[in-house]
Design a protein around this motif. Structure first.
Motif, mmCIF file in Angstrom:
data_model
loop_
_atom_site.group_PDB
_atom_site.id
_atom_site.type_symbol
_atom_site.label_atom_id
_atom_site.label_comp_id
_atom_site.label_asym_id
_atom_site.label_seq_id
_atom_site.Cartn_x
_atom_site.Cartn_y
_atom_site.Cartn_z
ATOM 1 N N VAL A 32 0.873 -1.261 0.166
ATOM 2 C CA VAL A 32 0.083 -0.112 0.037
ATOM 3 C C VAL A 32 0.791 1.334 0.145
ATOM 4 C CG1 VAL A 32 -1.810 1.346 1.159
ATOM 5 C CG2 VAL A 32 -1.936 -1.372 0.977
ATOM 6 N N PHE B 152 -3.439 19.032 -9.215
ATOM 7 C CA PHE B 152 -3.981 18.410 -7.988
ATOM 8 C C PHE B 152 -2.976 18.108 -7.035
ATOM 9 C CE2 PHE B 152 -7.491 17.203 -11.430
ATOM 10 C CZ PHE B 152 -8.534 17.536 -10.794
ATOM 11 N N THR C 165 -3.361 12.957 -3.221
ATOM 12 C CA THR C 165 -4.969 12.944 -3.444
ATOM 13 C C THR C 165 -4.981 12.081 -4.823
ATOM 14 O OG1 THR C 165 -5.519 14.748 -2.258
ATOM 15 C CG2 THR C 165 -7.237 14.037 -3.949
ATOM 16 N N LEU C 166 -4.167 12.377 -5.878
ATOM 17 C CA LEU C 166 -4.362 11.930 -6.978
ATOM 18 C C LEU C 166 -3.413 10.170 -6.743
ATOM 19 C CD1 LEU C 166 -2.862 14.403 -9.605
ATOM 20 C CD2 LEU C 166 -5.349 13.808 -9.086
ATOM 21 N N VAL D 273 -3.945 8.580 -4.239
ATOM 22 C CA VAL D 273 -4.975 7.531 -3.539
ATOM 23 C C VAL D 273 -6.249 7.410 -4.485
ATOM 24 C CG1 VAL D 273 -6.486 7.904 -1.628
ATOM 25 C CG2 VAL D 273 -4.332 8.639 -1.090
ATOM 26 N N GLU D 274 -6.646 8.478 -5.085
ATOM 27 C CA GLU D 274 -7.599 8.308 -5.975
ATOM 28 C C GLU D 274 -7.436 7.479 -7.311
ATOM 29 O OE1 GLU D 274 -10.848 9.817 -6.361
ATOM 30 O OE2 GLU D 274 -10.140 10.172 -4.120
ATOM 31 N N TYR E 57 -6.491 3.536 -4.889
ATOM 32 C CA TYR E 57 -7.425 2.714 -3.960
ATOM 33 C C TYR E 57 -8.443 1.981 -4.605
ATOM 34 C CZ TYR E 57 -5.459 4.146 0.592
ATOM 35 O OH TYR E 57 -4.778 4.261 1.602
ATOM 36 N N PRO E 58 -9.040 2.431 -5.642
ATOM 37 C CA PRO E 58 -9.942 1.620 -6.431
ATOM 38 C C PRO E 58 -9.310 0.475 -7.132
ATOM 39 C CG PRO E 58 -9.843 3.760 -7.492
ATOM 40 C CD PRO E 58 -9.081 3.722 -6.157
ATOM 41 N N PHE F 176 -6.583 -1.120 -5.630
ATOM 42 C CA PHE F 176 -6.712 -2.387 -4.533
ATOM 43 C C PHE F 176 -7.948 -3.009 -4.522
ATOM 44 C CE2 PHE F 176 -3.414 0.868 -2.308
ATOM 45 C CZ PHE F 176 -2.270 0.066 -2.852
ATOM 46 N N PHE G 24 -9.957 7.927 -14.766
ATOM 47 C CA PHE G 24 -9.130 8.711 -14.021
ATOM 48 C C PHE G 24 -8.354 9.727 -14.912
ATOM 49 C CE2 PHE G 24 -4.932 9.587 -12.220
ATOM 50 C CZ PHE G 24 -5.066 10.082 -10.920
ATOM 51 N N ALA H 204 -10.407 12.780 -15.831
ATOM 52 C CA ALA H 204 -10.546 13.700 -14.776
ATOM 53 C C ALA H 204 -9.366 14.518 -14.694
ATOM 54 C CB ALA H 204 -10.876 13.073 -13.687
ATOM 55 N N VAL H 205 -8.111 13.982 -14.996
ATOM 56 C CA VAL H 205 -6.910 14.688 -14.533
ATOM 57 C C VAL H 205 -6.146 15.391 -15.744
ATOM 58 C CG1 VAL H 205 -6.551 13.511 -12.546
ATOM 59 C CG2 VAL H 205 -5.455 12.948 -14.587
ATOM 60 N N GLU I 79 -16.558 3.970 -9.688
ATOM 61 C CA GLU I 79 -15.302 4.894 -9.473
ATOM 62 C C GLU I 79 -15.661 5.608 -7.819
ATOM 63 O OE1 GLU I 79 -12.567 6.008 -10.816
ATOM 64 O OE2 GLU I 79 -12.917 4.064 -11.971
ATOM 65 N N TYR J 72 -15.430 2.005 -5.040
ATOM 66 C CA TYR J 72 -14.279 0.965 -4.872
ATOM 67 C C TYR J 72 -13.087 1.648 -4.029
ATOM 68 C CZ TYR J 72 -15.716 -3.003 -7.433
ATOM 69 O OH TYR J 72 -16.323 -4.339 -7.841
ATOM 70 N N PRO J 73 -12.678 3.155 -4.225
ATOM 71 C CA PRO J 73 -11.888 3.401 -3.361
ATOM 72 C C PRO J 73 -12.255 3.568 -1.752
ATOM 73 C CG PRO J 73 -12.569 5.141 -4.915
ATOM 74 C CD PRO J 73 -13.206 3.981 -5.261
ATOM 75 N N THR K 41 -11.801 0.296 -0.112
ATOM 76 C CA THR K 41 -10.307 0.290 0.574
ATOM 77 C C THR K 41 -9.983 1.055 1.758
ATOM 78 O OG1 THR K 41 -9.278 -0.163 -1.741
ATOM 79 C CG2 THR K 41 -7.720 0.667 -0.266
ATOM 80 N N MET K 42 -10.561 2.187 1.642
ATOM 81 C CA MET K 42 -10.530 3.075 2.895
ATOM 82 C C MET K 42 -11.296 2.417 3.971
ATOM 83 S SD MET K 42 -11.230 6.975 0.773
ATOM 84 C CE MET K 42 -10.034 7.065 -0.345
ATOM 85 N N GLU L 77 -11.982 13.583 1.335
ATOM 86 C CA GLU L 77 -11.257 14.048 0.310
ATOM 87 C C GLU L 77 -11.598 13.580 -1.108
ATOM 88 O OE1 GLU L 77 -9.257 16.746 0.071
ATOM 89 O OE2 GLU L 77 -8.454 16.328 -1.893
ATOM 90 N N HIS L 78 -11.976 12.034 -0.951
ATOM 91 C CA HIS L 78 -12.337 11.265 -2.141
ATOM 92 C C HIS L 78 -14.025 11.848 -2.483
ATOM 93 C CE1 HIS L 78 -13.790 8.343 -4.653
ATOM 94 N NE2 HIS L 78 -14.737 7.896 -3.880
ATOM 95 N N PHE M 194 -13.033 15.286 -4.432
ATOM 96 C CA PHE M 194 -12.440 14.878 -5.731
ATOM 97 C C PHE M 194 -13.643 14.374 -6.687
ATOM 98 C CE2 PHE M 194 -10.251 12.457 -8.902
ATOM 99 C CZ PHE M 194 -9.405 13.262 -9.451
ATOM 100 N N ALA N 229 -15.149 15.833 -10.383
ATOM 101 C CA ALA N 229 -14.943 14.968 -11.578
ATOM 102 C C ALA N 229 -16.447 14.880 -12.182
ATOM 103 C CB ALA N 229 -14.382 13.820 -11.340
#
Lengths: 211, 211
Positions: free
Chosen positions: A138, A161, A165-166, A168-169, A172-173, A175, A205, A208-209, B169, B172-173, B176-177, B200-201, B204, B208
């Motif tokens: 992780v 950003f 944060t990016l 994690v965003e 984390y999905p 994972f 993602f 979004a970025v 989207e 799923y994060p 994990t959290m 924060e998620h 974000f 988006a």
DNA sequence: GTCTATAGTAAGATAGAC
DNA sequence: GTCTATCTTACTATAGAC
């Protein structure tokens, strides 16, 4: 899969390798405490006493599994120093897709997927497993990505950003999806739904970025 | 926490409740197979034989835990029929924040958090645990969200993405959290980092998808 | 519903012959 | 490095007295 023992020596003995692979398979399905030395030796086709010529005790088998996980999972991510060179060569979107491909290659080996299951289970029971999963997987991955996103921002390849944060965003999905993937594959089921989810996530993602 | 037995009758007996809570605590730290009936009765302060007056066998304790998880986790999500009314009343961003708050309230009870750990562990070993986690938690939540996002799109409250993609989207994060949160809390550690990650998620994600 | 006592099985591990 | 044999402890569960 090429395993090493707890002294980092490659495991040559066929019997020792078979013990290890059987243990990996059984531990991944029943958990460490749910599998007896008897279960393992019955499957391998040796007597219990013979196992102790290869491993000091049951615990050393698990240690060996953890060690091999540490070694093999370490090569999923490239060295931090190469981030810039990679971004130069293939750009940020392909950077992310390549990372996914690296993991998929790592997870091609059924033994490796079983070891992932073991890590998932044992992290709740075994402090070492927890440390390995939360640190080597992780934290290392998220830190690596935060660095990479920071570089992408500096290169104006993505919008500005907060890099953490990016990270994690983005991760984390994944994972959760990786866990689903490991589950689905070990049940011998079709993994294309999960793989589609992963690609779709990278796409979402990126949309979004992107600058 | 108010438990029911396998016949859905509330558990009144203090001893039976104490057995159950001890089992929840122990199973969550060592796994079902890593805990013996002796371990539990020693902690409760009764003899092993007495336990069998309360539960048919060790397995029935686990069944009882699973059943209570099913019941208590079912109230995290509101009924599907109320989605529109809620969106009308509080709007999409607050809808998501309220969902998070609902989970947090559910996870306030240490017993509940321990049961989550048990579900995480046993899903790898126990087909029923797997079914409960993947159906009652993962699938139900994602389907609910896909519906909700579909309604938000119809109401032009968010941009028109594929609702299922949005559900994945978004959730799923969080899966994990949530796992991180359960871990951190059961170690008695500070959870504000994880909680910040969750907020924060939502932020974000909202940025988006907002129109 | 608690206890003592015990059955019967399974666990991890070792000794010593080959 | 394999085996047979064995040790000791731990396991789930039951019988039956109070």
């Amino acid at each position: 899969m090429n395993f090493v023992d707890i002294h980092l020596e490659p495991i040559q003995s066929d019997t020792k390798k078979k013990i290890l692979e059987t243990a990996i398979d059984f531990f991944s399905r029943k958990g460490y405490t749910g599998v007896s030395v008897r279960d393992i030796t019955r499957e391998v086709g040796i007597k219990e006493s013979s196992l102790y010529k290869h491993f000091k005790n049951k615990d050393e088998i698990l240690e060996t599994i953890f060690l091999n996980f540490r070694i093999d999972s370490a090569i999923i991510l490239p060295p931090v120093e190469r981030i810039d060179a990679i971004l130069e060569a293939i750009g940020p979107e392909e950077f992310l897709n390549t990372g996914l491909k690296n993991f998929m290659k790592h997870a091609e080996d059924p033994n490796m997927r079983s070891i992932w299951r073991i890590m998932y289970i044992e992290q709740f029971r075994d402090p070492l497993a927890k440390e390995i999963y939360s640190h080597d997987i992780v934290r290392k991955t998220v830190d690596f990505l935060a660095l990479a996103f920071g570089r992408m921002i500096a290169r104006q390849q993505i919008r500005p950003f907060d890099p953490m944060t990016l990270a994690v965003e983005y991760q984390y999905p994944l994972f959760t999806m990786i866990m689903e993937y490991i589950m689905v594959k070990s049940d011998g089921m079709d993994s294309s739904d999960v793989e589609r989810k992963m690609s779709e996530h990278v796409r979402f993602f990126w949309s979004a970025v992107k600058p």
